[in-house]
Design a protein around this motif. Structure first.
Motif, short mmCIF file in Angstrom:
data_model
loop_
_atom_site.label_atom_id
_atom_site.label_comp_id
_atom_site.label_asym_id
_atom_site.label_seq_id
_atom_site.Cartn_x
_atom_site.Cartn_y
_atom_site.Cartn_z
N GLN A 1 12.75 2.28 30.86
CA GLN A 1 13.33 2.70 32.13
C GLN A 1 13.55 1.50 33.06
N SER A 2 12.84 0.39 32.78
CA SER A 2 12.92 -0.78 33.65
C SER A 2 13.55 -2.00 32.95
N PHE A 3 13.48 -2.02 31.61
CA PHE A 3 13.98 -3.19 30.87
C PHE A 3 15.00 -2.75 29.83
N TYR A 4 15.87 -3.70 29.49
CA TYR A 4 16.85 -3.45 28.44
C TYR A 4 16.40 -4.17 27.17
N PHE A 5 16.29 -3.44 26.06
CA PHE A 5 15.87 -4.01 24.79
C PHE A 5 17.08 -4.15 23.88
N GLU A 6 17.27 -5.36 23.37
CA GLU A 6 18.38 -5.63 22.47
C GLU A 6 17.83 -5.80 21.06
N GLY A 7 18.45 -5.14 20.07
CA GLY A 7 17.96 -5.23 18.70
C GLY A 7 16.87 -4.19 18.47
N THR A 8 16.27 -4.25 17.29
CA THR A 8 15.23 -3.29 16.93
C THR A 8 13.87 -3.97 16.86
N LEU A 9 12.86 -3.28 17.40
CA LEU A 9 11.49 -3.80 17.32
C LEU A 9 10.78 -3.29 16.07
N LEU A 10 11.40 -2.36 15.36
CA LEU A 10 10.85 -1.91 14.08
C LEU A 10 11.39 -2.85 13.00
N ASN A 11 10.66 -3.92 12.74
CA ASN A 11 11.13 -4.96 11.82
C ASN A 11 9.99 -5.45 10.93
N GLY A 12 10.32 -6.42 10.09
CA GLY A 12 9.34 -6.93 9.13
C GLY A 12 8.08 -7.47 9.76
N ASN A 13 8.21 -8.15 10.92
CA ASN A 13 7.03 -8.71 11.57
C ASN A 13 6.07 -7.61 12.04
N LEU A 14 6.63 -6.52 12.56
CA LEU A 14 5.78 -5.41 13.00
C LEU A 14 5.08 -4.77 11.81
N LEU B 1 2.07 -11.85 0.49
CA LEU B 1 3.36 -12.11 -0.17
C LEU B 1 4.14 -10.83 -0.39
N THR B 2 3.48 -9.80 -0.93
CA THR B 2 4.19 -8.54 -1.20
C THR B 2 4.64 -7.86 0.09
N THR B 3 3.80 -7.92 1.12
CA THR B 3 4.19 -7.33 2.40
C THR B 3 5.39 -8.05 2.98
N PHE B 4 5.37 -9.37 2.92
CA PHE B 4 6.48 -10.18 3.44
C PHE B 4 7.79 -9.81 2.72
N ILE B 5 7.74 -9.75 1.39
CA ILE B 5 8.95 -9.45 0.61
C ILE B 5 9.48 -8.05 0.92
N LEU B 6 8.59 -7.06 0.86
CA LEU B 6 9.02 -5.67 1.06
C LEU B 6 9.44 -5.41 2.51
N ALA B 7 8.63 -5.90 3.46
CA ALA B 7 8.92 -5.62 4.86
C ALA B 7 10.22 -6.26 5.32
N TYR B 8 10.44 -7.51 4.94
CA TYR B 8 11.66 -8.20 5.36
C TYR B 8 12.88 -7.67 4.60
N ALA B 9 12.67 -7.27 3.34
CA ALA B 9 13.80 -6.73 2.57
C ALA B 9 14.26 -5.39 3.13
N ILE B 10 13.33 -4.57 3.60
CA ILE B 10 13.67 -3.23 4.09
C ILE B 10 14.02 -3.23 5.57
#
Length: 276
Positions: free
Chosen positions: A53-66, A134-143
């Motif tokens: 309501q106060s800030f504008y978010f660009e892009g998605t925060l549901l990503n591989g790092n999360l 390693l497996t989390t990095f591959i799967l999370a970033y790929a998806i």
């Protein structure tokens, strides 16, 4: 010692528990990925509803790092419990099938024998955490791809993608220290208890009590700073906006000292006690 290490490594490679542990890690990761894929956006919307309501978010925060951060949170209970069960079996299985007594009839020094088991347990733990990362990095970033990371620790902290990835890598390294501590403790418990089922119960109880003590504020400041339950969550300190590297290094060094102390206690007891 080299022959003992080779023998212990071969046992670890051949036992089914090793692959059950790796499979369990994959199951945990898969469940997290499925949940995030179907419900992750809804959870984030609820978390950030007021801020939007106060800030504008660009892009998605549901990503591989999360996703990698969420998987890191399995270091609280799921992963250490799996590792403690598997590593304690390095000793309890040999008590059960009589292999321990047979080996001790040979010209093998007891302290070298048990030290080899501790070393293999540590290497196995590091391997599992490396596999998990390693497996989390591959799967999370790929998806889900890359992106900035939002973490809620008393307050919402936002990290740019590059900074977030570096923090996650260091968090896995710090988490590996905590997992090594738990595994050495479980192996020491196995030396004291000998029986597999009782050792698993004792290991689970140790894990639960340690987690509970983490939340307790003791009257004596030294206990809050140096007692090992207070050091287990050091990996999470890497997600505070201001990093205190000195404290993080001290905490990990202290936890390694506790690890050596538990290992030394187990080695001493094994060396002195009658194998029967």
């Amino acid at each position: 010692m080299r022959l003992l290490l080779s023998a212990e490594l071969l046992k670890l490679v051949k036992q089914s528990k090793t692959y059950y542990a790796l499979g369990s890690i994959m199951v945990i990761e898969t469940l997290i990925l499925i949940t995030a894929y179907f419900q992750g956006s809804t959870i984030l919307d609820l978390l950030l509803d007021n801020l939007k309501q106060s800030f504008y978010f660009e892009g998605t925060l549901l990503n591989g790092n999360l996703i990698m951060y969420i998987v890191l949170n399995s270091l609280w209970f799921n992963v250490p419990l799996i590792l403690m069960i598997v590593t304690s079996g390095i000793v309890t299985d040999e008590y059960k099938d009589g292999t321990m007594q047979t080996v001790m009839l040979q010209a093998v020094k007891k302290w070298k024998f048990i030290t080899a088991k501790y070393i293999i347990a540590v290497l196995f733990t590091i391997l599992v955490i490396g596999f998990m990362m390693l497996t989390t990095f591959i799967l999370a970033y790929a998806i889900f791809g890359g992106g900035d990371l939002v973490v809620y620790l008393n307050t919402l902290n936002f990290f740019e993608a590059k900074d977030a990835f570096h923090r996650i890598c260091w968090a896995f390294a710090s988490g590996a220290v905590a997992m090594v501590f738990y595994c050495v403790v479980s192996l020491t418990l196995a030396i004291f208890i000998k029986e597999a089922a009782k050792t698993w119960i004792a290991a689970a109880l140790f894990l639960i009590i340690t987690t509970l003590l983490l939340k307790v504020d003791f009257v004596i400041p030294a206990i809050n700073s140096f007692f090992f339950p207070k050091l287990i969550d050091t990996w999470q300190q890497l997600f505070y906006y201001e990093l205190d590297w000195t404290q993080i290094l001290i905490n990990n060094a202290l936890l390694l000292l506790y690890t050596l102390a538990f290992g030394a206690a187990g080695t001493y007891v094994f060396h002195k006690k009658d194998i029967g």
